[in-house]
Design a protein around this motif. Structure first.
Motif, PDB file in Angstrom:
ATOM      1  N   TRP A  43      66.685  21.718  -9.299  1.00 24.59           N
ATOM      2  CA  TRP A  43      66.324  20.496  -8.582  1.00 24.59           C
ATOM      3  C   TRP A  43      65.930  19.386  -9.564  1.00 24.59           C
ATOM      4  CZ3 TRP A  43      68.524  23.533  -5.833  1.00 24.59           C
ATOM      5  CH2 TRP A  43      68.203  23.993  -4.562  1.00 24.59           C
ATOM      6  N   ARG A 133      69.066   9.108   2.862  1.00 26.99           N
ATOM      7  CA  ARG A 133      68.360  10.111   3.653  1.00 26.99           C
ATOM      8  C   ARG A 133      68.117   9.629   5.077  1.00 26.99           C
ATOM      9  NH1 ARG A 133      64.324  11.724  -1.318  1.00 26.99           N
ATOM     10  NH2 ARG A 133      65.549  13.512  -2.088  1.00 26.99           N
ATOM     11  N   ARG A 136      70.902  10.247   7.675  1.00 26.79           N
ATOM     12  CA  ARG A 136      71.034  11.563   8.296  1.00 26.79           C
ATOM     13  C   ARG A 136      70.290  11.644   9.625  1.00 26.79           C
ATOM     14  NH1 ARG A 136      69.400  14.762   2.733  1.00 26.79           N
ATOM     15  NH2 ARG A 136      71.189  14.074   1.485  1.00 26.79           N
ATOM     16  N   THR A 182      69.955  13.630  -4.332  1.00 27.77           N
ATOM     17  CA  THR A 182      69.534  14.241  -3.066  1.00 27.77           C
ATOM     18  C   THR A 182      69.906  15.723  -2.988  1.00 27.77           C
ATOM     19  OG1 THR A 182      71.594  13.477  -2.018  1.00 27.77           O
ATOM     20  CG2 THR A 182      69.671  12.067  -1.803  1.00 27.77           C
ATOM     21  N   ASP A 185      68.228  18.798  -0.762  1.00 23.90           N
ATOM     22  CA  ASP A 185      67.776  18.427   0.588  1.00 23.90           C
ATOM     23  C   ASP A 185      68.410  19.323   1.637  1.00 23.90           C
ATOM     24  OD1 ASP A 185      66.453  16.486  -0.735  1.00 23.90           O
ATOM     25  OD2 ASP A 185      67.475  14.774   0.175  1.00 23.90           O
ATOM     26  N   SER A 186      69.651  19.724   1.404  1.00 28.80           N
ATOM     27  CA  SER A 186      70.365  20.561   2.382  1.00 28.80           C
ATOM     28  C   SER A 186      70.797  21.872   1.731  1.00 28.80           C
ATOM     29  CB  SER A 186      71.591  19.810   2.927  1.00 28.80           C
ATOM     30  OG  SER A 186      71.221  18.561   3.482  1.00 28.80           O
ATOM     31  N   ASP A 192      72.832  24.221  -3.708  1.00 30.59           N
ATOM     32  CA  ASP A 192      73.401  22.998  -3.157  1.00 30.59           C
ATOM     33  C   ASP A 192      74.389  22.441  -4.182  1.00 30.59           C
ATOM     34  OD1 ASP A 192      73.906  20.993  -1.394  1.00 30.59           O
ATOM     35  OD2 ASP A 192      71.930  20.056  -1.478  1.00 30.59           O
TER      36      ASP A 192
END
Length: 329
Positions: A43, A133, A136, A182, A185-186, A192
């Motif tokens: 991250w 963000r 979304r 980002t 985030d998901s 990711d």
């Protein structure tokens, strides 16, 4: 954010090579898999990479290149093979030829004091990340700006002169900066990714990236210690290994398609059967004499063994779960 700056002469041109400072904690790696170059990190590394891309989109000095090299490179977290240095290049500002990339690779790692320090400005990145963000959370079916396919050159991800290189226009550098910033985030099962010049490039992050790097290194040592010293294959770039495998497969398919190869195949099959029987007999006779493992390992089989063993190593490191005693209600 402060970075180091060096002036280098590469392929007859002056370049400003911007590097991370030695105390920067983020780590990265690279690998080539299913025809795609991957930049790997966690991250924190994704946030730093996003800022590097955003600041590069606003550079005005011709010949600027951002370089990520040791000590910020790890062996990759899958099979512990060495990573290639990473170069980020602004397409409309810096001509980065194969000769320039080779000249730069030959000088690595860059030693000695840098020529100076630069302040890397990323004004507007946090606002752009917040805006993405917020998109979304918008209601389903709400209006959004149409996507317009860009024309002309926009980006390229490739291995050039021993460097995994991302070359992109300012607009694409900004877009990738937001997407990379980002990441996480998901995340799905702690992983990711986002695409760069798909299918040529991708940034992939893992929540337990450093644990995976460590486990892969342990797994490689264990696998190679179980085989003879000659089992480790000679170092070969990942792209060349994949290209060689593909060429071999295509050549085999063409040979089988020829009429005269069918007759040869029948004769070769009988000879191959006898040869395999002899090899199996020799292997059986030498199994007791060499219990440590095979004397030769195919590079692809070796990488797969290391990948599987790395999973076992991570499992072994998990804390032991104590079962609670059952009580009668």
């Amino acid at each position: 954010m402060k970075l180091h700056r060096r002036r280098l002469r590469l392929d007859g041109r002056d370049y400003t090579v911007v590097t991370l400072r030695p105390g920067t904690p983020s780590r990265f790696s690279t690998n080539f898999y299913h025809g795609t170059w991957h930049v790997l990190s966690d991250w924190g590394g994704a946030r730093l990479l996003g800022r590097l891309l955003w600041g590069l989109a606003y550079q005005r000095v011709p010949g600027t290149v951002v370089l990520i090299d040791r000590p910020h490179l790890d062996t990759n977290p899958f099979d512990a093979e060495p990573a290639d240095p990473i170069a980020l290049v602004p397409a409309l500002l810096t001509p980065f030829t194969h000769k320039a990339a080779r000249d730069l690779r030959q000088r690595l790692p860059l030693r000695g004091a840098p020529d100076g320090t630069v302040r890397w400005h990323t004004h507007g990145l946090d606002t752009a990340v917040a805006a993405q963000r917020s998109q979304r959370d918008r209601p389903r079916g709400s209006w959004q700006a149409p996507w317009i396919r860009p024309r002309g050159f926009t980006e390229r991800v490739d291995r050039i002169g021993g460097l995994v290189t991302l070359t992109a226009t300012p607009d694409l550098l900004e877009e990738h900066a937001v997407d990379v910033s980002t990441l996480g985030d998901s995340a799905f099962h702690g992983m990711d990714y986002t695409e760069l010049n798909w299918p040529n490039g991708e940034v992939q992050v893992f929540r337990d990236y450093r644990e995976r790097v460590s486990a892969a290194a342990v797994a490689r040592r264990e696998i190679l210690s179980e085989a003879e010293p000659a089992a480790e294959p000679a170092a070969e770039p990942a792209a060349e290994r994949n290209a060689g495998a593909k060429a071999g497969t295509q050549a085999g398919a063409k040979a089988l398609a020829k009429p005269e190869s069918k007759a040869r195949a029948k004769t070769g099959a009988r000879a191959g059967t006898r040869a395999e029987a002899n090899l199996e007999a020799e292997a059986g006779a030498g199994a007791d004499a060499n219990p440590r493992g095979p004397s030769r390992l195919d590079p692809y089989a070796l990488n797969r063994l290391i990948w599987d063993r790395g999973t076992e190593v991570r499992r072994r490191r998990l804390p032991a779960q104590t079962s609670r005693p059952r009580t009668n209600a």
